[in-house]
Write an enzyme that holds these catalytic residues in place. Structure first.
Site, PDB file in Angstrom:
ATOM      1  N   TYR A  46       8.975   3.010   1.180  1.00 51.75           N
ATOM      2  CA  TYR A  46       8.340   3.004  -0.140  1.00 51.75           C
ATOM      3  C   TYR A  46       8.425   4.370  -0.787  1.00 51.75           C
ATOM      4  O   TYR A  46       8.809   5.349  -0.162  1.00 51.75           O
ATOM      5  CB  TYR A  46       6.881   2.547  -0.034  1.00 51.75           C
ATOM      6  CG  TYR A  46       5.921   3.578   0.534  1.00 51.75           C
ATOM      7  CD1 TYR A  46       5.918   3.904   1.884  1.00 51.75           C
ATOM      8  CD2 TYR A  46       5.007   4.240  -0.291  1.00 51.75           C
ATOM      9  CE1 TYR A  46       5.031   4.848   2.398  1.00 51.75           C
ATOM     10  CE2 TYR A  46       4.120   5.186   0.211  1.00 51.75           C
ATOM     11  CZ  TYR A  46       4.138   5.479   1.553  1.00 51.75           C
ATOM     12  OH  TYR A  46       3.265   6.419   2.053  1.00 51.75           O
ATOM     13  N   LYS A 161       9.788   7.633   4.887  1.00 42.07           N
ATOM     14  CA  LYS A 161       8.609   7.162   4.136  1.00 42.07           C
ATOM     15  C   LYS A 161       8.459   5.662   4.381  1.00 42.07           C
ATOM     16  O   LYS A 161       8.765   4.822   3.527  1.00 42.07           O
ATOM     17  CB  LYS A 161       8.731   7.509   2.640  1.00 42.07           C
ATOM     18  CG  LYS A 161       7.358   7.544   1.947  1.00 42.07           C
ATOM     19  CD  LYS A 161       7.405   8.312   0.657  1.00 42.07           C
ATOM     20  CE  LYS A 161       6.114   8.193  -0.143  1.00 42.07           C
ATOM     21  NZ  LYS A 161       4.908   8.698   0.502  1.00 42.07           N
ATOM     22  N   GLU A 193       1.021  18.284   8.885  1.00 41.74           N
ATOM     23  CA  GLU A 193       0.765  17.914   7.478  1.00 41.74           C
ATOM     24  C   GLU A 193      -0.576  17.203   7.433  1.00 41.74           C
ATOM     25  O   GLU A 193      -1.270  17.119   8.444  1.00 41.74           O
ATOM     26  CB  GLU A 193       1.902  17.033   6.937  1.00 41.74           C
ATOM     27  CG  GLU A 193       2.084  15.726   7.681  1.00 41.74           C
ATOM     28  CD  GLU A 193       3.128  14.805   7.050  1.00 41.74           C
ATOM     29  OE1 GLU A 193       3.470  14.970   5.867  1.00 41.74           O
ATOM     30  OE2 GLU A 193       3.590  13.894   7.762  1.00 41.74           O
ATOM     31  N   LEU A 217       6.606  14.395   6.400  1.00 46.11           N
ATOM     32  CA  LEU A 217       7.314  13.817   5.264  1.00 46.11           C
ATOM     33  C   LEU A 217       7.817  14.941   4.358  1.00 46.11           C
ATOM     34  O   LEU A 217       7.041  15.855   4.042  1.00 46.11           O
ATOM     35  CB  LEU A 217       6.365  12.910   4.472  1.00 46.11           C
ATOM     36  CG  LEU A 217       7.067  12.135   3.354  1.00 46.11           C
ATOM     37  CD1 LEU A 217       7.796  10.928   3.936  1.00 46.11           C
ATOM     38  CD2 LEU A 217       6.092  11.691   2.290  1.00 46.11           C
TER      39      LEU A 217
HETATM   40  N1  PDD Z   1       1.828   9.935   0.256  1.00 40.50           N
HETATM   41  N2  PDD Z   1       2.862  13.410   3.831  1.00 40.50           N
HETATM   42  C1  PDD Z   1       2.382  12.157   3.916  1.00 40.50           C
HETATM   43  C2  PDD Z   1       2.077  11.612   5.264  1.00 40.50           C
HETATM   44  C3  PDD Z   1       2.173  11.403   2.746  1.00 40.50           C
HETATM   45  O1  PDD Z   1       1.715  10.146   2.844  1.00 40.50           O
HETATM   46  C4  PDD Z   1       2.450  11.978   1.482  1.00 40.50           C
HETATM   47  C5  PDD Z   1       2.262  11.242   0.188  1.00 40.50           C
HETATM   48  C6  PDD Z   1       2.945  13.298   1.446  1.00 40.50           C
HETATM   49  C7  PDD Z   1       3.268  14.002   0.136  1.00 40.50           C
HETATM   50  O2  PDD Z   1       4.500  13.548  -0.409  1.00 40.50           O
HETATM   51  P1  PDD Z   1       4.741  13.585  -1.993  1.00 40.50           P
HETATM   52  O3  PDD Z   1       4.449  14.969  -2.443  1.00 40.50           O
HETATM   53  O4  PDD Z   1       6.168  13.234  -2.150  1.00 40.50           O
HETATM   54  O5  PDD Z   1       3.790  12.573  -2.617  1.00 40.50           O
HETATM   55  C8  PDD Z   1       3.145  13.982   2.633  1.00 40.50           C
HETATM   56  C9  PDD Z   1       1.768   9.079  -0.890  1.00 40.50           C
HETATM   57  C10 PDD Z   1       1.238   9.690  -2.129  1.00 40.50           C
HETATM   58  C11 PDD Z   1       1.124   7.762  -0.508  1.00 40.50           C
HETATM   59  O6  PDD Z   1       1.374   7.315   0.602  1.00 40.50           O
HETATM   60  O7  PDD Z   1       0.422   7.155  -1.329  1.00 40.50           O
END
Ligand code: PDD
Length: 302
Positions: A46, A161, A193, A217
Site C-alpha cells: 500500500y 510497505k 523507527e 520503511l
Molecule cells: N505509515 N515507518 C512506518 C512503519 C510507517 O508506517 C510509516 C508511515 C513511515 C513513514 O513513511 P512516510 O513518510 O512515507 O509516510 C515509516 C503510513 C502513514 C501509514 O501506514 O498510514
C-alpha cells in the site's frame, strides 16, 4: 424521522467515490472477494499519499516506492504513471482544494481458493480512496507527542510497505496503553523507527536518522527532512542510533505522511530536552511548512 439505515445511506452517499479494479463507485458499492489473498494472507502492499490543497505531495516518490514494494513481493505494477495520475486526479477532484489523504492498496488477487503458493496469471486487486485529512496545525506542532520505547518484534522486511501490519498495530496499541501516541522500536539495542513513522534525533547539534535497511520503511517524509536539512546547511547524518544515544538525545522527532515532522517531548515518562519541541525541530518544522506552502502555491511540483 429518518431510520438509522437511511442516515447511514445519506452519510455514505456524501462520501467521495473510490476506485476499485478499473471502476469508480460509491464506497458502499466496493466489493472484494473473501478469497482475495489480501484478506486471507495480507498478501499486498500500500501507499499513503498526502494531498495539500489539491496538490499531491511527492507523487513520483510514492509511486517509485510502490514499484519497489511490488517488486519485492514479486508483482508488477498493473498501472502506468499516466493511469495512476488519471485515477488520483479524478479522486482528489471530488474534494476541490481540500487537504486529503490518498490510500492505495494492491493485493495479489484471488484464485478462488486458499493456497499459500504464489499463483501466476491472476488479476491483482487495486483499490484507491481519498479521505479529507487534518494535518497537524501550529498548536499540535508546538505541543509534540509522548512516546515509549518497545522491542521491535516485526519481520526483517520492514522496507516493504506491506499491508500485513499486525505487529505495527499491536505495538501502537501497546504505546497507547502507556498513554503515548507512538512507539519507538528498538532492535538489538538500536532504535529503528516508530510503529508508524521514521525516527530522527538531535545529539550535540547533529540531526541523525538510521540509514535505510530492511529494518525500516524508507519514508518519503524522512527523505524530504534530509533534503531540507542539507538545503539549509543543518548538520545531519544517516547512522545507527543506539539506545544510549536515544536516551541522551537533545531532541527526538518522528516523521510520516500523516504526522509530518512531530517532536517527541517525552520518552518513557522522561522529558526529552526541556520537555518542549527543541530549537532545531522548530527550524525544521518551519522549513517543512514553507515547502508545503510552495507546493500549494504551485511553485514546486511535489
Ligand atoms: N505509515 N515507518 C512506518 C512503519 C510507517 O508506517 C510509516 C508511515 C513511515 C513513514 O513513511 P512516510 O513518510 O512515507 O509516510 C515509516 C503510513 C502513514 C501509514 O501506514 O498510514
Amino acid at each position: 424521522m429518518a431510520g438509522v439505515g437511511e442516515n447511514d445511506q445519506t452519510m455514505q452517499a456524501a462520501r467521495p467515490e473510490i476506485y476499485l479494479n478499473g471502476h469508480f463507485m460509491p464506497p458502499q458499492e466496493g466489493k472484494v472477494s473473501v478469497m482475495d489473498r489480501g484478506f486471507l494472507f495480507g498478501d499486498g502492499v500500500y501507499e499513503v499519499i498526502p494531498c495539500y490543497g489539491g496538490r499531491l505531495f511527492r507523487l513520483e516518490h510514492h509511486l517509485q516506492r510502490l514499484d519497489n514494494s511490488l517488486h519485492a513481493i514479486r508483482m508488477q505494477n498493473p498501472l502506468d504513471r499516466a493511469q495512476w495520475q488519471a485515477i488520483l486526479q479524478r479522486l482528489i477532484g471530488q474534494l476541490p482544494g481540500a487537504d486529503q489523504s490518498i490510500y492505495l492498496q494492491i493485493t495479489r488477487g484471488s484464485t478462488g481458493k486458499r493456497d499459500h503458493a504464489i499463483p501466476t496469471g491472476i488479476a491483482p486487486t487495486v483499490f484507491v480512496m481519498t479521505q479529507p485529512a487534518v494535518y497537524p496545525d501550529a498548536a499540535a506542532l508546538a505541543t509534540g507527542i509522548k512516546a515509549v520505547t518497545l522491542e521491535d518484534n516485526r519481520w526483517l522486511r520492514c522496507d516493504i510497505k506491506a499491508i500485513t501490519l499486525l505487529a505495527n498495530v499491536l505495538l501502537r496499541g501497546e504505546a497507547m496503553e502507556h498513554g503515548a501516541a507512538e512507539a519507538i522500536l528498538v532492535r538489538n539495542g538500536y532504535a529503528t523507527e516508530g510503529a508508524t513513522s521514521n525516527l530522527f534525533i538531535v545529539l550535540a547539534g547533529e540531526i541523525i536518522t538510521p540509514p535505510k535497511s530492511d529494518h525500516l520503511l524508507p519514508g518519503i517524509t524522512r527523505d524530504l527532512v534530509l533534503e531540507l536539512a542539507q538545503q539549509h546547511a543543518l548538520p545531519c547524518s544517516e547512522k545507527e542510533i543506539s539506545q544510549q544515544m536515544l536516551d541522551s538525545a537533545d531532541e527526538i522527532w518522528v516523521t510520516s505522511s500523516t504526522k509530518e515532522v512531530m517532536a517527541v517531548v517525552e520518552l518513557d515518562g522522561r522529558a526529552v530536552g526541556n520537555g518542549t519541541p527543541g530549537p532545531i525541530y522548530t527550524r525544521m518544522a518551519g522549513f517543512y511548512g514553507e515547502h508545503k506552502a510552495l507546493l500549494q502555491a504551485g511553485r514546486i511540483l511535489s
